[in-house]
Design an enzyme around this catalytic site. Sequence first.
Site, PDB file in Angstrom:
ATOM      1  N   ASN A 662       0.803  -1.302  -0.130  1.00 26.64           N
ATOM      2  CA  ASN A 662       0.046  -0.237   0.174  1.00 26.64           C
ATOM      3  C   ASN A 662       0.885   1.208  -0.065  1.00 26.64           C
ATOM      4  OD1 ASN A 662      -2.027   1.747   0.310  1.00 26.64           O
ATOM      5  ND2 ASN A 662      -2.957   0.712   1.807  1.00 26.64           N
ATOM      6  N   CYS A 690      -2.782   0.999   6.651  1.00 28.96           N
ATOM      7  CA  CYS A 690      -2.686  -0.355   7.589  1.00 28.96           C
ATOM      8  C   CYS A 690      -3.563  -1.340   6.722  1.00 28.96           C
ATOM      9  CB  CYS A 690      -3.849   0.161   8.868  1.00 28.96           C
ATOM     10  SG  CYS A 690      -3.803  -1.354   9.956  1.00 28.96           S
ATOM     11  N   GLY A 691      -2.800  -2.146   6.213  1.00 36.40           N
ATOM     12  CA  GLY A 691      -3.326  -3.256   5.227  1.00 36.40           C
ATOM     13  C   GLY A 691      -3.588  -2.696   4.104  1.00 36.40           C
ATOM     14  N   ASP A 692      -4.793  -2.950   3.641  1.00 35.84           N
ATOM     15  CA  ASP A 692      -5.308  -2.263   2.332  1.00 35.84           C
ATOM     16  C   ASP A 692      -5.984  -0.840   2.437  1.00 35.84           C
ATOM     17  OD1 ASP A 692      -7.610  -3.281   3.389  1.00 35.84           O
ATOM     18  OD2 ASP A 692      -8.155  -4.296   1.601  1.00 35.84           O
ATOM     19  N   ASP A 693      -6.110  -0.533   3.742  1.00 35.32           N
ATOM     20  CA  ASP A 693      -6.738   1.011   4.017  1.00 35.32           C
ATOM     21  C   ASP A 693      -5.604   1.909   3.845  1.00 35.32           C
ATOM     22  OD1 ASP A 693      -9.432   0.050   4.109  1.00 35.32           O
ATOM     23  OD2 ASP A 693      -9.297  -0.225   6.288  1.00 35.32           O
TER      24      ASP A 693
END
Length: 998
Positions: A662, A690-693
């Site tokens: 990301n 954070c992750g795909d966010d």
Amino acid sequence: MTLKVILGEHQITRTELPVGIATVSGCGAVVYCISKFWGYGAIAPYPQSGGNRVTRALQRAVIDKTKTPIETRFYPLDSLRTVTPKRAVDNGHAVSGAVRDAARRLIDESITAVGGSKFEVNPNPNSSTGLRNHFHFAVGDLAQDFRNDTPADDAFIVGVDVDYYVTEPDVLLEHMRPVVLHTFNPKKVSGFDADSPFTIKNNLVEYKVSGGAAWVHPVWDWCEAGEFIASRVRTSWKEWFLQLPLRMIGLEKVGYHKIHHCRPWTDCPDRALVYTIPQYVIWRFNWIDTELHVRKLKRIEYQDETKPGWNRLEYVTDRNELLVSIGREGEHAQITIEKEKLDMLSGLSATQSVNVRLIGMGHKDPQYTSMIVQYYTGKKVVSPISPTVYKPTMPRVHWPVTSDADVPEVSARQYTLPIVSDCMMMPMIKRWETMSESIERRVTFVANDKKPSDRIAKIAETFVKLMNGPFKDLDPLSIEETIERLNKPSQQLQLRAVFEMIGVEPRQLIESFNKNEPGMKSSRIISGFPDILFILKVSRYTLAYSDIVLHAEHNEHWYYPGRNPTEIADGVCEFVSECDAEVIETDFSNLDGRVSSWMQRNIAQKAMVQAFRPEYRDEIISFMDTIINCSAKAKRFGFRYEPGVGVKSGSSTTTPHNTQYNGCVEFTALTFEHPDAEPEDLFRLIGPKCGDDGLSRAIIQKSINRAAKCFGLELKVERYNPEIGLCFLSRVFVDPLATTTTIQDPLRTLRKLHLTTRDPTIPLADAACDRVEGHLCTDALTPLISDYCKMVLRLYGPTASTEQVRNQRRSRNKEKPYWLTCDGSWPQHPQDAHLMKQVLIKRTAIDEDQVDALIGRFAAMKDVWEKITHDSEESAAACTFDEDGVAPNSVDESLPMLNDAKQTRANPGTSRPHSNGGGSSHGNELPRRTEQRAQGPRQPARLPKQGKTNGKSDGNITAGETQRGGIPRGKGPRGGKTNTRRTPPKAGAQPQPSNNRK
């Protein structure tokens, strides 16, 4: 002269001549009228009305001269789209409810097709527009205001399950407009209307709906023989006064209608679609018999006059057989027999003869013969009155378009009705078609083998260098430290079981399953590594790398995993303030499935290889080989499949690696926007990830999609709008410039808040209380959500187990929000209550009055099963059948591929339809790197050598032999042979080409 001769001496004047002519003409006309009228009194060649010839002629003349035809062309079955409608959500009466919904759609579409307007009698809340006749008789009627409109000239009178309560049919027919009814008109005297039981007692149907109400009503004989019926004709007050003289002499206005009925619903043969077409309006004398033959609508009398206590009903089948349904009043037992057989049996002299004849006819079922004998003898019994517990409501079900399921099978329960009609659906995780379709949609269809250009590769290399910073000689955590960090109860249990085997090379196998969580599309796949030794091996490096590198000062501005809610909220608000609210939200579409092997090798793997000491590189490459190329099988169903090269959700690398990908995409976009800037300066501009966010600066709104496509990824971008707040990690920041207050994503939460996936052995009250208590910790001030949770706690609390009992269950916190396990809850401030409400209104599209009404309803509820569902205008369901049929874009060119894959997995011996090994590689890299794996990955000197494999792709099964210990192929855990249909072919077998897909 001639006239004189004829008339004699008398001479006529000019005045007398016209009078004479008029007299003669008048007499002729009178004679003609009398003869014509007398002709109306002629004797017909068939039965005629009583009375004398004068009254008969008078009635016939009035009818003939006043008849007015009414022409209406209407055939509703032209709009019939399905005879087996389905409902995705089982509310206790899913089949009968689906039929009613389909009937409503059919009626609406057929009326619209002929250009008419709808005038509905007591419509349900879903029908809220148009003229209507709406009186308050049932509690559900209070959902709409009282109305008593007059039908328009082009109106069609519509009634859905309401005609039973009409005192006389003329109230529907008097408007001389077509009447369309969806009604219950049973062909048997008791049984089930799809999924709702009914009986008949005292000629009243007792209809009890699972998940609904109980109704008692008579039935009009719409479906009786006789195609014409008569009705009065409605007149206005003005017309009534003008017609008063006619009424005083006994004239009345009458309308005639042609009645039609059909039973188009395969699953509900006792449901009928009735429609009447007006034919003529006439005047007639009410004191003279009429010779027009019509039938009079009446209530059906089911009681058998010859057998007190018994019901009897005759009907004709589609094959033109006359059958009789008989059963005792108020009882569910009934049998059906041919009419001629029953007539013959009724004339026998003894019950023994009845039994003998029945057996001779081939009827040997004891229940069948006993009922016939009891009917023959007219035996009556006293029916006991006992309470009945009906089937509970079921969650809305995600029904894949390729599923062969007959009934929904879900592992979830509702503890209230849905809050919004477009609620989330539960996957049928026990159906292998669900697993197969999820694999195709989330792995095969999105597989990515894109190789970026030299420029993009250089940018990624720079990102890795900046992310690692000064760290080049890290050591992994020790085994002991890693075991302490893997502190989940399930992990600790697995580690204790293999403690003596630590150091043995772990198995290279993924066991995947569908995640049992509500959603709007095909369910997510959890690709877990069943061997805890592999997790232990990987975690030594990922935990050390995260602790030292990713949480270092130079990465803390963008790397957010590991922070608690308060730290996240503070960081987001600081970032938004720094950007003057010019920020965008980024959300990747299926990032796990779309990450390419190139990204994993050149971002995540390269970062760790360069950060750790050289002696650990082989081990890092070893476990990355496994993550990228490992074979997989469905844990529940046993079939093997190509998992692709994407991120595996059950690995401990998932969150940190996705966050790195990301961040790399944003760094690439920043480089596009500022090609001349220093990389270090651009790196400091990366927003929270954070992750795909992610959150990013608005300056890259256009370039970030371009950057994502360079890596073969898909990204959705949304610019911050103060009216709807800023969403990050499923939390909505209501005003990040002024406050750290957040709320859960309201629409997403409202769609699934009524569901629990806890073990069904746990009382529903306990599961409900545990679930809403968690939400009250994170969203105690969130309007609507907190009000709903308080209502559930208030109504279920008295029947729930004690706090001590609930705390003893290991799954107590299973459905608690994730953040409750992260040392804190999200900040909320009471002074932001109004702001939270306005953001909720904008995000859910529920207006403020309706929100207030729902909150008031929650506060006043006395029963958890009261209706609370708010009707959503649009449906977000995808890849499924919803209440209206196939959801939009669910059936496309992918359907043959889904069916091919399903058929292949159902027959493991056939060839795999994906010639490219699941789409993981189309170009330079071999699928699953079989050649490299045949030689074995590189190993650190201090670990035992990894077993050799000879893996070759053969259909949907990966065959291979290993040197590691474990269960031999073809043997179960107890030494018995496994299903031979799942036995993989011998190593080296060549896959057969598929004719279905390229």
